[in-house]
Design a protein around this motif. Structure first.
Motif, PDB file in Angstrom:
ATOM      1  N   LEU A 139      84.917   7.048 -36.076  1.00  0.00           N
ATOM      2  CA  LEU A 139      83.671   7.444 -36.745  1.00  0.00           C
ATOM      3  C   LEU A 139      83.355   8.912 -36.504  1.00  0.00           C
ATOM      4  N   MET A 140      83.448   9.316 -35.230  1.00  0.00           N
ATOM      5  CA  MET A 140      83.082  10.696 -34.898  1.00  0.00           C
ATOM      6  C   MET A 140      84.098  11.681 -35.469  1.00  0.00           C
ATOM      7  N   TYR A 196      83.322  12.036 -39.067  1.00  0.00           N
ATOM      8  CA  TYR A 196      82.103  12.831 -39.287  1.00  0.00           C
ATOM      9  C   TYR A 196      82.360  14.315 -39.007  1.00  0.00           C
ATOM     10  N   VAL A 197      82.921  14.593 -37.833  1.00  0.00           N
ATOM     11  CA  VAL A 197      83.081  15.999 -37.430  1.00  0.00           C
ATOM     12  C   VAL A 197      84.239  16.653 -38.190  1.00  0.00           C
ATOM     13  N   GLY A 250      84.120  15.692 -42.106  1.00  0.00           N
ATOM     14  CA  GLY A 250      82.981  16.361 -42.734  1.00  0.00           C
ATOM     15  C   GLY A 250      83.210  17.850 -42.875  1.00  0.00           C
ATOM     16  N   ILE A 251      83.643  18.482 -41.793  1.00  0.00           N
ATOM     17  CA  ILE A 251      83.879  19.935 -41.831  1.00  0.00           C
ATOM     18  C   ILE A 251      85.068  20.241 -42.754  1.00  0.00           C
TER      19      ILE A 251
END
Lengths: 257, 279
Positions: free
Chosen positions: B12-13, B16-17, B20-21
């Motif tokens: 998940l992280m 996201y990180v 996402g970036i």
């Protein structure tokens, strides 16, 4: 004497300003240069309480905060347990670096990219999208709190419990009881962080939460309505924190299982 | 249980990180446009990096971050030096910690504004005659209002972050220094400070990075020009689709600033903290 002086100064600088909110929320006519309002009214309170938008925003804010905290806790619970007793120091460092990244990366950049993924998944403009993006923002707090708690517990407790015939469920329940203060701390932080989000519900979900509802009154300058929303917003954060503390930690504060 | 227990969280992280970036960077170079066909281009980078408003925004953002963190750290150190084990003040400092940043911004407007409560008190005390005599402290070009709001919010955070370390040192080491003839002041700067500043540096770094990335306070207390990078990025993102890649470039500049701050903090801790390791 010095300590009481500092106490008074801290109360004046950090707590007394909140009194301005209380005064402004009940102010009717309050023109320059009066220190206190010339007239008082409860009109702003009634306007807010009777508003359907306020009720739905309150429900959305609390619902999102609770759901985000629950998801974050479940994810962090197994992760923290694995990391705390892991011998692979390098992998632990990598996992922690990724999990703590939201503390040092400006939230808007991953938010923009994640928004694209959510649009493709069909989760944009939905509560689920807001929850999915808010969970990573609270993970560092929950994970850190759980790791702090687990650091105080010996890794051998599981061997002892297993030797005494405890089932996996019983082991987890025992661990939950031992970690109550850490869980309360992590969940309290998660509730406050998710409750305070303004950009995520506005950008990702177009969901009207309390801060989203409050912003036009702040920028527009409606003092009384802005004060009422600010008080509800602040008291909501405190109430969520206290609820987590009371419900999770229990009535015996500071007790250790 | 091994580290594999953290796989779902890592997934998940990581999504996201990194995801996402990564997706944001792809959009900024035209490889993943929201509509239309992909076309690799650095137009957004050229447009943003040559703009004067970016330099102004970066300067304002860095100024707000450094000044507010510096003042907050100074106030927090003084409070920690004075209160020690005094639990009542520590409890009191929990209250502003629970106040959302948006409310802190609102309070700043109402207290430090030209016709705010502070100005009314100054008038009642005979210090000013008219509200126009009061200096502009909110929605000003320097960013004093934003700095006030952040100092009000971050002093309690730094105190509660640093005080447990300070108290622990005071118990164990200061008495030894006092027995050997050191004054209270000398014991503080000779014993407590060298041992505890790494944790203060971490707390300050977290605050500084947060200030660089936060939107709400500069959005309420800032001016149109110069605007902080977070507000610039947010406004560009909420504008037209053409401006979205520019919003991403501004956000990348923000991230770069955060990484520089983080690198400085970690370097300082690594360089000097080693001498006092193991206390």
């Amino acid at each position: 004497m010095l300590r009481w002086g500092v106490f008074g100064l801290v109360a004046f600088v950090f707590v007394a300003p909140l009194g301005v909110l209380v005064i402004a929320s009940g102010a009717g006519v309050w023109v320059w240069p009066s220190v206190l309002p010339q007239s008082w009214t409860g009109g702003a309170w009634w306007t807010v309480i009777a508003s359907d938008a306020f009720v739905s925003a309150l429900v959305a804010s609390v619902g999102i905060a609770v759901a985000v905290t629950a998801f974050a806790f479940v994810l962090c619970w197994y992760a923290a347990f694995g990391l705390a007793h892991s011998d692979a120091r390098g992998m632990r460092t990598i996992v922690l670096a990724v999990c703590y990244a939201p503390l040092v990366v400006p939230p808007f950049l991953p938010l923009i990219g994640t928004h694209r993924w959510l649009i493709r998944l069909g989760w944009s403009d939905s509560v689920w999208g807001v929850i999915a993006v808010t969970v990573p923002l609270v993970v560092p707090y929950v994970l850190h709190a759980l790791l702090l708690g687990l650091d105080t517990i010996s890794a051998q407790w599981r061997d002892v419990a297993r030797m005494l015939g405890a089932s996996v469920f019983a082991q987890q329940r025992t661990l939950l009881a031992m970690l109550r203060p850490s869980i309360a701390l992590g969940c309290g932080c998660a509730l406050i962080v998710s409750w305070s989000q303004y950009v995520v519900p506005l950008t990702i979900g177009q969901i009207v939460t309390i801060p989203v509802l409050m912003m036009p009154y702040i920028v527009g300058g409606d003092r009384a309505l802005g004060a009422v929303y600010a008080l509800v917003y602040t008291c909501g954060a405190c109430a969520l924190w206290l609820s987590a503390d009371v419900l999770i930690r229990g009535r015996k504060r500071g007790s250790r299982a | 249980m091994k580290w594999q227990g953290s796989s779902p969280l890592l997934l998940l992280m990581g999504a996201y990180v990194c995801g996402g970036i990564g997706m944001a960077v792809l959009e900024s170079v035209g490889a993943a446009p929201l509509i239309g066909t992909p076309r690799w281009t650095l137009d957004a980078y050229v447009h943003v990096l040559t703009a004067e408003w970016l330099v102004d925004g970066m300067w304002l953002t860095m100024r707000i971050a450094l000044v507010s963190t510096g003042i907050a750290v100074g106030c927090a150190v003084m409070i920690c030096m004075c209160i020690g084990h005094f639990a009542l003040t520590r409890t009191l400092l929990l209250i502003p910690l629970a106040v959302p940043h948006l409310v802190a911004a609102l309070l700043t407007v109402w207290i430090a504004g030209q016709s705010g409560w502070g100005a009314r008190m100054a008038h009642a005390l005979g210090i000013v005659d008219h509200w126009s005599d009061v200096p502009i402290l909110t929605n000003d070009t320097f960013g004093w209002g934003i700095i006030f709001a952040y100092v009000w919010k971050e002093v309690p955070f730094i105190v509660l972050f640093w005080l447990p370390i300070v108290v622990r040192i005071r118990e164990e080491w200061v008495r030894v220094a006092r027995v050997h003839g050191a004054s209270a002041w000398r014991a503080w700067w000779g014993v407590v400070w060298p041992l505890s500043w790494p944790s203060l540096a971490i707390g300050s770094g977290i605050v500084c990075v947060f200030v660089i990335g936060a939107i709400e306070v500069p959005y309420v207390l800032g001016v149109t020009h110069p605007a902080s990078l977070s507000v610039l990025s947010f406004e560009l993102y909420r504008g037209t689709l053409v401006e979205r890649p520019q919003a991403i470039v501004v956000a990348l500049c923000q991230m770069l600033m955060c990484l520089v701050v983080l690198a400085i903090v970690l370097f300082c801790i690594w360089r000097r903290g080693q001498r006092h390791a193991g206390w």
